[in-house]
Design a protein around this motif. Structure first.
Motif, mmCIF file in Angstrom:
data_model
loop_
_atom_site.group_PDB
_atom_site.id
_atom_site.type_symbol
_atom_site.label_atom_id
_atom_site.label_comp_id
_atom_site.label_asym_id
_atom_site.label_seq_id
_atom_site.Cartn_x
_atom_site.Cartn_y
_atom_site.Cartn_z
ATOM 1 N N GLU A 95 0.890 -1.173 0.000
ATOM 2 C CA GLU A 95 0.000 0.000 0.000
ATOM 3 C C GLU A 95 0.920 1.213 0.000
ATOM 4 O O GLU A 95 2.131 1.085 -0.078
ATOM 5 N N PHE A 96 0.330 2.405 0.055
ATOM 6 C CA PHE A 96 1.082 3.650 0.241
ATOM 7 C C PHE A 96 1.926 4.054 -0.970
ATOM 8 O O PHE A 96 2.902 4.791 -0.836
ATOM 9 N N ALA A 97 1.548 3.614 -2.162
ATOM 10 C CA ALA A 97 2.263 4.060 -3.362
ATOM 11 C C ALA A 97 2.084 5.563 -3.571
ATOM 12 O O ALA A 97 3.007 6.252 -4.001
ATOM 13 N N SER A 98 0.899 6.085 -3.271
ATOM 14 C CA SER A 98 0.652 7.523 -3.446
ATOM 15 C C SER A 98 1.574 8.362 -2.586
ATOM 16 O O SER A 98 2.037 9.431 -3.005
ATOM 17 N N GLU A 99 1.851 7.891 -1.379
ATOM 18 C CA GLU A 99 2.738 8.620 -0.483
ATOM 19 C C GLU A 99 4.163 8.645 -1.037
ATOM 20 O O GLU A 99 4.864 9.660 -0.931
ATOM 21 N N LEU A 100 4.587 7.546 -1.626
ATOM 22 C CA LEU A 100 5.909 7.517 -2.258
ATOM 23 C C LEU A 100 5.962 8.458 -3.455
ATOM 24 O O LEU A 100 6.911 9.227 -3.626
ATOM 25 N N LEU A 146 13.441 -3.078 -0.278
ATOM 26 C CA LEU A 146 12.551 -2.691 0.819
ATOM 27 C C LEU A 146 11.103 -2.958 0.418
ATOM 28 O O LEU A 146 10.709 -2.674 -0.712
ATOM 29 N N ILE A 147 10.327 -3.503 1.345
ATOM 30 C CA ILE A 147 8.901 -3.728 1.133
ATOM 31 C C ILE A 147 8.133 -2.966 2.206
ATOM 32 O O ILE A 147 8.426 -3.093 3.395
ATOM 33 N N ILE A 148 7.175 -2.155 1.776
ATOM 34 C CA ILE A 148 6.320 -1.419 2.707
ATOM 35 C C ILE A 148 4.926 -2.034 2.627
ATOM 36 O O ILE A 148 4.352 -2.157 1.541
ATOM 37 N N ALA A 149 4.370 -2.416 3.773
ATOM 38 C CA ALA A 149 3.080 -3.100 3.780
ATOM 39 C C ALA A 149 2.239 -2.642 4.961
ATOM 40 O O ALA A 149 2.781 -2.271 6.010
ATOM 41 N N PRO A 150 0.906 -2.657 4.818
ATOM 42 C CA PRO A 150 0.052 -2.332 5.963
ATOM 43 C C PRO A 150 0.054 -3.478 6.968
ATOM 44 O O PRO A 150 0.253 -4.637 6.589
ATOM 45 N N THR A 151 -0.160 -3.168 8.216
ATOM 46 C CA THR A 151 -0.151 -4.204 9.250
ATOM 47 C C THR A 151 -1.227 -5.261 9.010
ATOM 48 O O THR A 151 -1.051 -6.409 9.417
ATOM 49 N N VAL A 152 -2.312 -4.885 8.341
ATOM 50 C CA VAL A 152 -3.378 -5.859 8.093
ATOM 51 C C VAL A 152 -2.897 -6.995 7.192
ATOM 52 O O VAL A 152 -3.457 -8.091 7.225
ATOM 53 N N PHE A 153 -1.851 -6.756 6.392
ATOM 54 C CA PHE A 153 -1.324 -7.832 5.544
ATOM 55 C C PHE A 153 -0.823 -8.996 6.392
ATOM 56 O O PHE A 153 -0.977 -10.153 6.007
ATOM 57 N N VAL A 173 3.128 -0.662 8.304
ATOM 58 C CA VAL A 173 2.506 0.615 8.662
ATOM 59 C C VAL A 173 1.039 0.373 9.004
ATOM 60 O O VAL A 173 0.320 -0.276 8.245
ATOM 61 N N SER A 174 0.590 0.923 10.124
ATOM 62 C CA SER A 174 -0.800 0.771 10.543
ATOM 63 C C SER A 174 -1.678 1.865 9.936
ATOM 64 O O SER A 174 -1.280 3.028 9.861
ATOM 65 N N PHE A 175 -2.895 1.481 9.527
ATOM 66 C CA PHE A 175 -3.863 2.473 9.056
ATOM 67 C C PHE A 175 -4.471 3.250 10.217
ATOM 68 O O PHE A 175 -5.104 4.292 10.000
ATOM 69 N N ASP A 176 -4.310 2.760 11.424
ATOM 70 C CA ASP A 176 -4.955 3.365 12.575
ATOM 71 C C ASP A 176 -4.160 4.560 13.105
ATOM 72 O O ASP A 176 -3.729 4.596 14.258
ATOM 73 N N GLN A 177 -3.957 5.540 12.232
ATOM 74 C CA GLN A 177 -3.253 6.772 12.583
ATOM 75 C C GLN A 177 -3.518 7.799 11.498
ATOM 76 O O GLN A 177 -4.076 7.481 10.447
#
Length: 350
Positions: A95-100, A146-153, A173-177
């Motif tokens: 997730e988080f491609a937009s942030e990158l 490097l792999i960035i993934a949400p905690t739900v994964f 990375v958690s979505f709960d923030q």
């Protein structure tokens, strides 16, 4: 005769002294213009102080003149210490491609949701799809560092994520923030783009402040809420995706009391389900409605539209329901938040 020899020696000594002086002066000139090779420091080498960043990272200082560290340790949202490259070049974004993309970094691969973000589809051209769940074989071919993934994964794809951990370090990375003030700085820090993130946030804040003033002038203290209609389900959105964060945290409009109470329970909550009979309790002066343009969801909404309950809602009577493009408002990423805010202002200020 002795006097001539003495005179000759004196002359030669004088000439030798002059030559030596010239050589010394020349040497001094060279040293002044050319710095010592052993004392030269590149801009990168000067940044060796131990730092604590938004991602919880730290680097150990290197003695002067030694090779700089190639990795550093960061703490992810699972509380794990993860060793990552100091300057990752091949990043996978579960997730988080937009942030990158917002800080000028294009991932080499991304999860399916990243390709659904309307506002970044052009920038995603050429990025490989890694699937959902993530395909370990595909990711292995991409050779990420490097792999960035949400905690739900980790919760829903435990086995695939265990395989990925053998390929490259994973930062969870958690979505709960807060997506802008918590998630975004962490992502930017991972790829060495904290300065760019701060500038993006500063620009966003200026836009948001202007937008809030425009909406405040137009609707005053009117309330605003967001509903999504699906077959067999009616949901109220809170402070995350489907315009939730954009309206409540970005534009800072007032939700109805019942919705405000739910947000208070879970600041970063997504949505909760209600029965149709409860609709008037959660309705507002302005209602944002999400319904897919075709299929069973559209049929379900048409049934609601026929009801007296719907027709008697203040927003419906005053012609203030606003219908949102489902695909456009889908994401909870920072680019979707910023871009949909502009459209929401137009809707509320007409």
């Amino acid at each position: 005769m002795q006097q001539e020899i003495k005179t000759s020696r004196t002359a030669r000594f004088t000439v030798f002294s002059i030559l030596l002086l010239v050589m010394l002066l020349a040497a001094c000139g060279v040293n002044k213009d050319k710095p010592s090779e052993t004392s030269s420091i590149t801009p990168q080498a000067t940044n060796t102080e131990s730092t604590e960043t938004a991602a919880g990272s730290s680097e150990t200082p290197s003695p002067s003149g030694t090779e700089q560290p190639k990795t550093r340790t960061v703490k992810d949202d699972l509380g794990r210490n993860v060793e990552i490259p100091v300057a990752p070049k091949r990043v996978i974004a579960g997730e988080f491609a937009s942030e990158l993309l917002a800080v000028g970094v294009t991932p080499i691969g991304a999860g399916d949701n990243s390709f659904k973000i309307i506002f970044t589809q052009k920038e995603m051209a050429g990025v490989e799809k890694i699937g959902d769940p993530p395909n370990a074989e595909k990711i292995l071919e991409l050779s990420p560092d490097l792999i960035i993934a949400p905690t739900v994964f980790q919760e829903i794809y435990p086995e695939p994520m265990e395989q990925l951990a053998k390929i490259a370090p994973i930062f969870y990375v958690s979505f709960d923030q807060d997506p802008i003030y918590d998630i975004f700085p962490k992502i930017a820090d991972l790829v060495g783009k904290s300065t760019e993130a701060k500038q993006w946030i500063a620009d966003y804040e200026k836009e948001a402040q202007t937008a809030r003033e425009q909406v405040k002038t137009a609707i005053g203290d009117d309330t605003v809420t967001i509903f999504r209609v699906e077959k067999g389900r009616l949901r109220v959105y809170l402070n995350r995706n489907f315009a939730g964060y954009m309206l409540h945290s970005g534009l800072q409009v007032h939700p109805p009391e019942a919705v405000a109470a739910e947000i208070e329970k879970n600041k970063n909550g997504s949505a909760f389900e209600i029965s149709l009979e409860k609709l008037p309790e959660y309705a507002a002066d302005h209602m944002f409605i999400i319904v897919r343009g075709e299929g069973d969801d559209q049929g379900a909404f048409q049934e609601i539209e026929k009801s007296a309950l719907w027709k008697n809602l203040p927003a419906v009577k005053n012609n203030k329901p606003h219908f949102l493009d489902t695909d456009k408002y889908y994401g909870s990423d920072i680019v979707t938040i910023r871009e949909t805010m502009k459209e929401a202002v137009e809707m509320l200020t007409k």
